[in-house]
Design an enzyme around this catalytic site. Sequence first.
Site, short mmCIF file in Angstrom:
data_model
loop_
_atom_site.label_atom_id
_atom_site.label_comp_id
_atom_site.label_asym_id
_atom_site.label_seq_id
_atom_site.Cartn_x
_atom_site.Cartn_y
_atom_site.Cartn_z
N CYS A 182 -29.36 -29.47 -19.43
CA CYS A 182 -29.59 -31.27 -19.86
C CYS A 182 -28.73 -31.29 -21.40
O CYS A 182 -29.60 -30.48 -22.16
CB CYS A 182 -30.51 -31.83 -19.44
SG CYS A 182 -30.65 -31.49 -17.47
N ARG B 38 -22.95 -27.33 -23.49
CA ARG B 38 -24.34 -27.10 -22.82
C ARG B 38 -24.51 -26.33 -21.35
O ARG B 38 -25.54 -26.26 -20.48
CB ARG B 38 -25.94 -27.40 -23.28
CG ARG B 38 -25.56 -27.87 -24.57
CD ARG B 38 -26.30 -29.23 -24.85
NE ARG B 38 -27.97 -28.70 -24.75
CZ ARG B 38 -29.15 -28.55 -24.82
NH1 ARG B 38 -28.84 -28.01 -26.01
NH2 ARG B 38 -29.73 -28.13 -24.86
N TRP C 252 -28.39 -31.13 -16.05
CA TRP C 252 -28.05 -29.99 -14.74
C TRP C 252 -29.08 -30.14 -13.69
O TRP C 252 -30.31 -29.89 -14.71
CB TRP C 252 -27.87 -28.91 -15.87
CG TRP C 252 -28.05 -27.18 -16.01
CD1 TRP C 252 -26.39 -26.67 -15.51
CD2 TRP C 252 -28.77 -26.35 -15.41
NE1 TRP C 252 -26.61 -25.87 -15.08
CE2 TRP C 252 -27.96 -25.69 -14.68
CE3 TRP C 252 -29.86 -26.40 -14.92
CZ2 TRP C 252 -28.92 -24.51 -14.64
CZ3 TRP C 252 -30.74 -25.25 -14.81
CH2 TRP C 252 -30.48 -24.25 -13.98
N ASN D 92 -35.23 -34.35 -20.53
CA ASN D 92 -34.84 -32.65 -20.00
C ASN D 92 -35.89 -32.33 -20.21
O ASN D 92 -36.66 -32.53 -20.90
CB ASN D 92 -34.27 -31.87 -22.04
CG ASN D 92 -33.16 -32.70 -22.41
OD1 ASN D 92 -32.02 -33.60 -21.24
ND2 ASN D 92 -31.82 -32.58 -23.56
N GLY D 93 -35.82 -31.14 -19.22
CA GLY D 93 -37.37 -30.49 -19.12
C GLY D 93 -37.72 -30.63 -17.50
O GLY D 93 -36.89 -31.06 -16.28
N GLU E 22 -23.67 -6.20 -21.47
CA GLU E 22 -22.41 -6.76 -22.25
C GLU E 22 -21.37 -6.69 -20.83
O GLU E 22 -20.49 -8.34 -20.97
CB GLU E 22 -23.00 -6.96 -23.12
CG GLU E 22 -22.28 -7.45 -24.14
CD GLU E 22 -22.41 -8.88 -23.74
OE1 GLU E 22 -23.31 -9.71 -23.56
OE2 GLU E 22 -22.18 -10.00 -24.36
N LYS F 210 -20.63 -10.42 -19.29
CA LYS F 210 -19.23 -11.55 -19.79
C LYS F 210 -18.16 -11.66 -18.35
O LYS F 210 -17.48 -12.87 -18.15
CB LYS F 210 -18.52 -10.64 -21.13
CG LYS F 210 -19.15 -10.56 -21.89
CD LYS F 210 -19.25 -12.07 -22.58
CE LYS F 210 -20.59 -12.69 -22.43
NZ LYS F 210 -21.11 -12.40 -22.99
N GLU G 44 -20.06 -13.60 -15.38
CA GLU G 44 -20.18 -14.96 -15.91
C GLU G 44 -19.19 -15.69 -16.39
O GLU G 44 -19.20 -17.45 -15.55
CB GLU G 44 -21.03 -15.32 -17.11
CG GLU G 44 -20.31 -14.82 -18.37
CD GLU G 44 -21.69 -14.81 -19.72
OE1 GLU G 44 -22.80 -15.52 -19.32
OE2 GLU G 44 -21.02 -14.21 -20.11
N HIS H 241 -25.81 8.60 -9.52
CA HIS H 241 -27.22 8.36 -8.11
C HIS H 241 -27.12 7.54 -7.32
O HIS H 241 -27.76 6.43 -6.89
CB HIS H 241 -28.30 8.44 -9.24
CG HIS H 241 -28.50 9.72 -9.76
ND1 HIS H 241 -29.06 10.66 -9.67
CD2 HIS H 241 -28.01 9.65 -11.13
CE1 HIS H 241 -28.81 11.83 -10.44
NE2 HIS H 241 -28.79 10.42 -11.85
N LYS I 42 -25.95 -23.08 -21.72
CA LYS I 42 -26.21 -22.31 -22.86
C LYS I 42 -27.21 -22.48 -23.38
O LYS I 42 -27.24 -21.57 -23.63
CB LYS I 42 -24.73 -23.37 -23.87
CG LYS I 42 -24.57 -22.69 -25.26
CD LYS I 42 -24.03 -21.66 -25.36
CE LYS I 42 -24.08 -20.78 -26.90
NZ LYS I 42 -23.50 -18.86 -26.64
C1 F6R Z 1 -24.42 -14.73 -22.09
C2 F6R Z 1 -25.33 -15.83 -21.87
C3 F6R Z 1 -27.09 -15.59 -22.06
C4 F6R Z 1 -27.49 -15.73 -22.93
C5 F6R Z 1 -28.91 -15.69 -23.01
C6 F6R Z 1 -30.22 -16.35 -23.79
O1 F6R Z 1 -23.16 -15.25 -22.26
O2 F6R Z 1 -25.16 -16.86 -22.87
O3 F6R Z 1 -26.97 -14.89 -20.98
O4 F6R Z 1 -27.44 -15.39 -24.14
O5 F6R Z 1 -29.11 -17.24 -22.01
O6 F6R Z 1 -29.72 -17.24 -24.46
P1 F6R Z 1 -30.66 -17.32 -25.92
O7 F6R Z 1 -29.31 -16.10 -26.68
O8 F6R Z 1 -29.64 -18.51 -26.46
O9 F6R Z 1 -31.13 -16.86 -26.15
#
Ligand code: F6R
Length: 611
Positions: free
Chosen positions: A2, A27, A72, A98-99, A484, A488, A491, A507, A606
């Site tokens: 949010c 976000r 959100w 928010n929260g 990673e 990527k 997501e 395994h 985000k």
């Molecule tokens: C993946 C991504 C998330 C963040 C995770 C932690 O592309 O962006 O997995 O890495 O939510 O976020 P931060 O680094 O802001 O604590």
Amino acid sequence: MCGIVGYIGNSQAKDVVIKGLKRLEYRGYDSAGIALINGSLSIKKCKGKVSALEKLLSDSEKGSIAIGHTRWATHGEPNDVNSHPHVSSSGKIAVVHNGIIENYNALKLKLQEEGYKFYSETDTEIVAKLIESFIDKNPSIEFVKAVKLALAQINGTYGLAILNSDNPETIFVARKGSPLLIGVGEGEMLIASDASAVAEYTDKVVYLDDGELAIIKKDEYQVINADDVELTKEVHELAMSLEEIEKSGFPFFMLKEIFEQPKTISDSLRGRINVEDGSITLGGITSVMDKLVNAKRIIIAACGTSWHSALVGEYLIEWLAKTPVEVEYASEFRYKDPLIGEGDVLFVISQSGETADTLAALREAKEKGATVLGIVNVVGSTIARETDAGVYLHAGPEIGVASTKAFTGQVTVLALIALSLAQHKGAIDKKSSKKIISALSKIPSQVEEILKQSDQIKEISNLFTYAPNFLYLGRSYSFPVALEGALKLKEISYIHAEGYPAAEMKHGPIALIDDMMPVVVIASTKHTNDKMVSNVEEVKARKGRIIAITSPSNEEVRDLAEFSCMIPETEDVLSPLLSVIPLQLLSYYVAVNRGCDVDQPRNLAKSVTVE
Ligand code: F6R
């Protein structure tokens, strides 16, 4: 997650708020809304994008004060009714939040017994009605007093912005566990949950801390703490240019941020390495270097991509500085009643500096007496402020939901910390240290070289756009890169993908391999080369479609692969900084081919500010 924006001043408040909400779209959200005061309170809200909200607003909706929200969903599905703002029964109080309010059910029942009607399934609606209940009981009560009484009954987390049509020249905001800041302008004030919403209007910001309430008028603001004491808050200068938060000709922020990496890695290194004498300067952790040197072990806690960089950090610190490292999912850390205390050092890694689980891990470790250090991108964020010391990434705002430049910034900073610690402990000789620093200084131009292969990676992505699954394999430093790369892809393109240590494949996952399965092999470290060749042979024997990320010293893997991308040679410990780049590009092009909204993938946020 949010987002909140508010404005009071001489401009059209709705224009400023809508623009701010658009800046917060990255976000992640599912609905949007706005409350304006022009004589009375006017509310517009809907499920969907901010552009849909904009269409609901007519020219008659004028006014110099407004608050807005991108939601959100946590409590109640995304729909028009559950969107914020929520209003009191009289229609005079509007709230965006928010929260999560944890005791909202109990409060709602109590208010319902008192006759208040509820229309949404949200936890937020109780705030507007709770404030109003104090006014109904005591009509002469000062509005801010009613807000305080309501906050005293709420358990959970909140960033709140409140309008009251009986106080048409004031925005009320309160913070507990969800970020909020005041943008201080000339004859105007803004409020936001994220600095990018105010950067266009002012470079002066005041960050609210937990338990604080602010009363904001166009020319002044007052901040009071939970004990009702008025505070003098520090005004921070915001170092964020408009260019940094715009796409600057790129179709998506993610692509812009991938291509920014030569610069962002340089920025992370700037002023911190001296290639001539092999020294490292990390001003942010000088004061705690003794604690780091004496630590029997280091723990790193983080989430998502930041957790992957923590895994690279584990290899870096153990290999260079010879201090044992444990990497923890921040979301699990608290629940194992961690054995941590004085003498231990916990690093938390977070791009946003606001991730609720990472913040909770930090607080748990701090309470138990550990030294808590941060590796954070967003300057002034909650994690940056609550850690004892730390190192910033200097990667600039990361707007694409899929983290790219933050990952390479984090690994760069971890390499610097590992080297600096190794030097202080005498765990590395001068020659080796200089060699790694020299290799680090070359990384930005090497990333540039890899980016020149983006057309070739695009062609590979065209062939695998509709693959239902992907497997990513790596050993040693390349294993976190495999994780990673898989993250990527899933997501942003919604393709199922898994990252595995290459030898673990035997395994279990080897059962999945057939001539339909793309297998991305990260073979860019010299010390695991021979073993990787054997793993690639195993995949090939089962007709897996091999896409290899290799360096010149891994020619055998390249020859075995159906497709390959060559990355320049570097020190093995630094290879994740290079090998991750083709994987970022591969996931980007696959997602674009599938018509996905790369910057705002479904269901993702985000900055994950709820646990
Ligand atoms: C993946 C991504 C998330 C963040 C995770 C932690 O592309 O962006 O997995 O890495 O939510 O976020 P931060 O680094 O802001 O604590």
